[in-house]
Design a protein around this motif. Sequence first.
Motif, PDB file in Angstrom:
ATOM      1  N   LYS A  56     -19.576 -16.447   6.219  1.00 10.57           N
ATOM      2  CA  LYS A  56     -20.453 -17.370   6.926  1.00 10.57           C
ATOM      3  C   LYS A  56     -19.601 -18.445   7.601  1.00 10.57           C
ATOM      4  O   LYS A  56     -19.031 -19.285   6.919  1.00 10.57           O
ATOM      5  N   PRO A  57     -19.485 -18.447   8.944  1.00 13.34           N
ATOM      6  CA  PRO A  57     -20.087 -17.504   9.891  1.00 13.34           C
ATOM      7  C   PRO A  57     -19.393 -16.143   9.869  1.00 13.34           C
ATOM      8  O   PRO A  57     -18.307 -16.013   9.302  1.00 13.34           O
ATOM      9  N   PRO A  58     -20.018 -15.132  10.459  1.00 16.35           N
ATOM     10  CA  PRO A  58     -19.451 -13.781  10.408  1.00 16.35           C
ATOM     11  C   PRO A  58     -18.151 -13.652  11.189  1.00 16.35           C
ATOM     12  O   PRO A  58     -17.843 -14.462  12.064  1.00 16.35           O
ATOM     13  N   ILE A  59     -17.399 -12.597  10.845  1.00 18.91           N
ATOM     14  CA  ILE A  59     -16.101 -12.327  11.473  1.00 18.91           C
ATOM     15  C   ILE A  59     -16.134 -10.929  12.080  1.00 18.91           C
ATOM     16  O   ILE A  59     -16.599  -9.983  11.450  1.00 18.91           O
ATOM     17  N   VAL A  60     -15.652 -10.813  13.301  1.00 20.99           N
ATOM     18  CA  VAL A  60     -15.504  -9.518  13.959  1.00 20.99           C
ATOM     19  C   VAL A  60     -14.024  -9.170  13.979  1.00 20.99           C
ATOM     20  O   VAL A  60     -13.189  -9.973  14.435  1.00 20.99           O
ATOM     21  N   HIS A  61     -13.659  -7.990  13.492  1.00 23.09           N
ATOM     22  CA  HIS A  61     -12.253  -7.606  13.366  1.00 23.09           C
ATOM     23  C   HIS A  61     -11.607  -7.397  14.729  1.00 23.09           C
ATOM     24  O   HIS A  61     -10.487  -7.821  14.981  1.00 23.09           O
ATOM     25  N   ARG A  62     -12.282  -6.696  15.627  1.00 21.65           N
ATOM     26  CA  ARG A  62     -11.859  -6.433  17.015  1.00 21.65           C
ATOM     27  C   ARG A  62     -10.795  -5.359  17.171  1.00 21.65           C
ATOM     28  O   ARG A  62     -10.463  -4.997  18.316  1.00 21.65           O
ATOM     29  N   ASP A  63     -10.209  -4.875  16.086  1.00 21.52           N
ATOM     30  CA  ASP A  63      -9.187  -3.831  16.257  1.00 21.52           C
ATOM     31  C   ASP A  63      -9.273  -2.820  15.117  1.00 21.52           C
ATOM     32  O   ASP A  63      -8.262  -2.490  14.494  1.00 21.52           O
ATOM     33  N   VAL A  64     -10.493  -2.343  14.859  1.00 18.06           N
ATOM     34  CA  VAL A  64     -10.679  -1.320  13.833  1.00 18.06           C
ATOM     35  C   VAL A  64     -10.137   0.000  14.365  1.00 18.06           C
ATOM     36  O   VAL A  64     -10.542   0.474  15.429  1.00 18.06           O
ATOM     37  N   LYS A  65      -9.200   0.592  13.641  1.00 17.22           N
ATOM     38  CA  LYS A  65      -8.637   1.890  13.996  1.00 17.22           C
ATOM     39  C   LYS A  65      -8.000   2.479  12.753  1.00 17.22           C
ATOM     40  O   LYS A  65      -7.802   1.796  11.737  1.00 17.22           O
ATOM     41  N   SER A  66      -7.676   3.750  12.823  1.00 15.17           N
ATOM     42  CA  SER A  66      -7.153   4.431  11.637  1.00 15.17           C
ATOM     43  C   SER A  66      -5.802   3.861  11.206  1.00 15.17           C
ATOM     44  O   SER A  66      -5.460   3.908  10.026  1.00 15.17           O
ATOM     45  N   GLN A  67      -5.023   3.301  12.139  1.00 19.88           N
ATOM     46  CA  GLN A  67      -3.739   2.690  11.769  1.00 19.88           C
ATOM     47  C   GLN A  67      -3.942   1.405  10.966  1.00 19.88           C
ATOM     48  O   GLN A  67      -3.037   0.969  10.254  1.00 19.88           O
ATOM     49  N   ASN A  68      -5.105   0.802  11.067  1.00 21.54           N
ATOM     50  CA  ASN A  68      -5.375  -0.453  10.368  1.00 21.54           C
ATOM     51  C   ASN A  68      -6.218  -0.255   9.116  1.00 21.54           C
ATOM     52  O   ASN A  68      -6.795  -1.213   8.604  1.00 21.54           O
ATOM     53  N   ILE A  69      -6.292   0.971   8.641  1.00 19.59           N
ATOM     54  CA  ILE A  69      -6.906   1.258   7.339  1.00 19.59           C
ATOM     55  C   ILE A  69      -5.794   1.777   6.441  1.00 19.59           C
ATOM     56  O   ILE A  69      -5.205   2.831   6.708  1.00 19.59           O
ATOM     57  N   LEU A  70      -5.471   1.010   5.403  1.00 17.28           N
ATOM     58  CA  LEU A  70      -4.317   1.298   4.552  1.00 17.28           C
ATOM     59  C   LEU A  70      -4.769   1.887   3.231  1.00 17.28           C
ATOM     60  O   LEU A  70      -5.858   1.592   2.736  1.00 17.28           O
ATOM     61  N   ARG A 100     -12.021 -12.618  26.003  1.00 16.64           N
ATOM     62  CA  ARG A 100     -11.198 -11.643  26.711  1.00 16.64           C
ATOM     63  C   ARG A 100     -11.123 -10.352  25.899  1.00 16.64           C
ATOM     64  O   ARG A 100     -11.180 -10.364  24.677  1.00 16.64           O
ATOM     65  N   ILE A 101     -10.998  -9.242  26.605  1.00 24.82           N
ATOM     66  CA  ILE A 101     -10.981  -7.946  25.957  1.00 24.82           C
ATOM     67  C   ILE A 101      -9.717  -7.796  25.117  1.00 24.82           C
ATOM     68  O   ILE A 101      -8.609  -8.097  25.561  1.00 24.82           O
ATOM     69  N   ALA A 102      -9.905  -7.343  23.877  1.00 23.88           N
ATOM     70  CA  ALA A 102      -8.783  -7.042  22.997  1.00 23.88           C
ATOM     71  C   ALA A 102      -9.159  -5.855  22.138  1.00 23.88           C
ATOM     72  O   ALA A 102     -10.313  -5.690  21.762  1.00 23.88           O
ATOM     73  N   GLY A 103      -8.185  -5.048  21.824  1.00 23.95           N
ATOM     74  CA  GLY A 103      -8.448  -3.860  21.019  1.00 23.95           C
ATOM     75  C   GLY A 103      -7.518  -2.740  21.408  1.00 23.95           C
ATOM     76  O   GLY A 103      -6.535  -2.940  22.139  1.00 23.95           O
ATOM     77  N   THR A 104      -7.812  -1.553  20.939  1.00 29.26           N
ATOM     78  CA  THR A 104      -6.942  -0.399  21.167  1.00 29.26           C
ATOM     79  C   THR A 104      -7.692   0.667  21.963  1.00 29.26           C
ATOM     80  O   THR A 104      -8.825   1.005  21.602  1.00 29.26           O
ATOM     81  N   PRO A 105      -7.103   1.190  23.038  1.00 26.36           N
ATOM     82  CA  PRO A 105      -7.762   2.245  23.804  1.00 26.36           C
ATOM     83  C   PRO A 105      -8.173   3.411  22.902  1.00 26.36           C
ATOM     84  O   PRO A 105      -7.436   3.817  22.004  1.00 26.36           O
ATOM     85  N   MET A 108       0.860  -1.189   0.000  1.00 21.79           N
ATOM     86  CA  MET A 108       0.000   0.000   0.000  1.00 21.79           C
ATOM     87  C   MET A 108       0.896   1.239   0.000  1.00 21.79           C
ATOM     88  O   MET A 108       1.523   1.567   1.002  1.00 21.79           O
ATOM     89  N   ALA A 109       0.931   1.942  -1.113  1.00 24.65           N
ATOM     90  CA  ALA A 109       1.922   2.990  -1.328  1.00 24.65           C
ATOM     91  C   ALA A 109       1.758   4.175  -0.402  1.00 24.65           C
ATOM     92  O   ALA A 109       2.714   4.896  -0.127  1.00 24.65           O
ATOM     93  N   ASN A 110       0.548   4.434   0.099  1.00 24.64           N
ATOM     94  CA  ASN A 110       0.321   5.641   0.896  1.00 24.64           C
ATOM     95  C   ASN A 110       0.142   5.377   2.379  1.00 24.64           C
ATOM     96  O   ASN A 110      -0.368   6.230   3.118  1.00 24.64           O
ATOM     97  N   GLY A 111       0.560   4.204   2.819  1.00 24.52           N
ATOM     98  CA  GLY A 111       0.603   3.952   4.246  1.00 24.52           C
ATOM     99  C   GLY A 111      -0.769   3.878   4.883  1.00 24.52           C
ATOM    100  O   GLY A 111      -1.765   3.548   4.248  1.00 24.52           O
ATOM    101  N   ASP A 112      -0.829   4.201   6.190  1.00 23.05           N
ATOM    102  CA  ASP A 112      -2.096   4.073   6.904  1.00 23.05           C
ATOM    103  C   ASP A 112      -2.811   5.415   7.017  1.00 23.05           C
ATOM    104  O   ASP A 112      -2.219   6.485   6.855  1.00 23.05           O
ATOM    105  N   LEU A 113      -4.088   5.344   7.304  1.00 27.01           N
ATOM    106  CA  LEU A 113      -4.942   6.532   7.396  1.00 27.01           C
ATOM    107  C   LEU A 113      -4.505   7.448   8.527  1.00 27.01           C
ATOM    108  O   LEU A 113      -4.560   8.677   8.399  1.00 27.01           O
TER     109      LEU A 113
END
Length: 877
Positions: free
Chosen positions: A695-709, A738-743, A654-659
């Motif tokens: 199917k079955p559905p998937i939850v990402h659990r760590d949606v954040k601007s650093q993970n949008i490329l 267990r809790i996972a993700g980014t503050p 991804m040439a332009n890095g993260d959001l």
Amino acid sequence: MAGHVLFALFQLALTLAVLVQPKNQSGFISIDCGLVDKLNYTDETTSIYYTSDANIISSGISHSISSKYKTQTLKRQFWNVRSFPEGTRNCYTLDASRGSSSKNLVRAMFMYGNYDGENSLPEFDIYLGAKWWDSLRFQNASDIVIKEIIYVASADYIHVCLFNTNNGTPFISVLELRVLDNDAYFLTSMELLARHDLGLQDGELIRYPDDMYDRIWTPYNSKDWKQINTSLPVDQGSSSSIAASSFSFITFPPFNVMRTAAIPANVSNNMEFHFMQSRDNVSIFYAYLYFAEIQKLQANQIRQFNIFVNGDIFIANASPSYLETSYYLAIQISPWLNIWINETDRSTLPPLFNAIEVYMAKNLSQSQTQQTDVDAIMSIKSFYGIKRNWQGDPCTPQAYSWDGLNCSYDGSGPRRITSLILSSAGLTGNIAPDISNLKSIEYLDLSDNNLVGDVPSFLSQMQFLRVLNLEGNQLSGTVPTELIERSKKGSLNLSFGGNPNLCSPEGSCKSSKPKVAILLVSSLAGAVTLLAVTITFRIFRKRQIVSICPVKLSAHSRINNELGLRKQQFTYAEVSRITNNFEKVVGKGAFGTVYHGISSNTQVAVKMLSPSVQGYLQFQAEAKLLAKVHHNRLTALIGYCDDGSNIALIYEYMANGDLAKHLSEKNENILDWKQRLQIAVDAAEGLEYLHTGCKPPIVHRDVKSQNILLNEYFRGKIADFGLSRIFPDDSDTHIFTRIAGTPGYLDPEYNMSNRLTEKSDVYSFGIVLLQIITGQPAIAKTEEKSHIVQWVNLMLPESKIDDIVDPRLEGNFDKDSARKALDTAMACVVPSSLNRPKMSNVVMELRQCLAMETAHGVRSKIDFSFGGISGESSLAR
């Protein structure tokens, strides 16, 4: 005249014969809501024929009320209800059989009856077309609430809509329409507050067939009154008049209402009628007072009285004619209505009072969608079998326009559909011919469907069309030359890539294929949830290792078997050569480093995992997921390396890095508003795929601007699936983990309960969307802006949209688009997950935002080029 009395309109003189009751129910629509299909019936008391709503409305659920409330006296129409747990707006469309100028009585009736077993009384709103009609509230489960209105249709149909106000599930028991004569009553829109037969005994009521219009007359009795009656017919008109002849109302009460009356129980007393509305606001009352002398007076008897309304004299020396109906219309501005009827000094008999109707003026004039546009969009809906909740008027109310539509809202004329967005809507077949009837369309997006056949020439003749997106279909043939010419001139933004068999007039089909996007992987995610230590040790024992990956291990075969991978396999030596001996670092994370590389003349990103239990578990989770999912809005896995202690995942670059980098205050190249919306749409589509396409559905659990490329064209993709969780079963709605993700991005409900749902991703995406809109970080360093949601909530009450949107944009954005995007973001971050939208709804809203901004940009460009004398661009205004 003092007080609140505006004017006394008249004792109308119409000497009419008793109106003949119709033998049929022409002009009647009688719907038993929730009734099982084909169980239509005729009411034994009224002979009114009731039909099921099963074939009238496509949404909602049928229920029977609790048997506890099915008493012998309860009419059959209240045994069933239709509830609407899904969607904000659900509408019935009633046929106004006499056309757009017909005057109609519309009546909706409701009885909760604990149909859902919840013993919780809901509150919701009812709308007539685009205008608020009333709010529904119930005192108890057996309470019957009736809403009735006199309404002149503005089209040949009438929409009755129930709106969910987040105070319980809307429902309805009965819906009725009765066509009135066009000269009935005084106003075009009036809501009924009361209709009483003052001589009727308690427990009785009068309606059809006694009343040809099926008005419901109920008793109103006072301990100070007594009832009198006659068996003789009462003519509907009187011989005296103080009214202009233009007021010729023929909606007198029926004979059975006027043949009874109330008089004071004590002949020396006067009569009083009191009415106070339940609303807090002051209203304009329209009170119709009906009188007829039903006793044959002797030569020495006189019945004469004065009528006072709210303390002011209204009619003096009234003396009703024998067996003839007279009425007076009192118009009052007041929250109450008090009527006193006092006998005069000349009178030898007490006053009498037969009936009264009380209405409240309603302003229901509205600009609905142009009928030709309605017909066209309904045909398009039918042509493709669209399952969206497209109900009611397409464009109104503005806040609840149909998903995928934008409309014109300037002026008082009919609304016109200006954009149609059906991207990724599962459309099949040809491009619908009725699209040509959307004459005001500016933006048309049919991308990413399975459309086949030619690109129709009628698209070239749509004079207002500014944006046409046909990408990602199976269209064939040649793009019409006229479209290509308009595109070259700059008056049309045309996209038709991704159709392998579709050619431009001067080139081959291959020229229309889009370039393959090359992706960059972001830095690794934060902390990964540790799996149980015993399970981890078993993994390592199976591999017979002390270090993370021994050299002698047959890695490729094992990974293929365990993870189901069918990707390219790289040795460590190959990875070293691809990265030029790990020369260029493009990202770092808790579990490794990301390097730039080139493989087969294609740029790649190589994520080298650090030797740790957590790193290996993330590698396993991410590789397993990416082996199963494939979508152009998710980062694509090219291959992997599991060579001794060296573990790597190889992605597109991804040439332009993260959001996050581009939203940072340190970044000098500012993303414009259209770019931001496009990135938001891209990311939302990726999450929608995980939630609904897997199917079955998937939850990402760590949606954040650093993970949008972002690729070289600033198109976005979701990345980093190391924390993602696949639901055990397709029918599951949540899992405990267990809790996972980014503050800052973490769903507070998930954080408190460990209950993970798809709506946890929706919350995190809402934070990202707020960042896109405001340019603010999720958690700021300054105390007054500690969290982005708190900051926006503080700004909203007093601030304009310009004060909330990233100031670096310098106001260069469509304000309606920004407001809609902000509303969508705030809906995503509400505390309760039940009240958050689904990602599919978020995608639709953001596509509309993008369409609005695109159309705004095209208009700005045209205004600048052809703006007349000033030549000023709207972007500069």
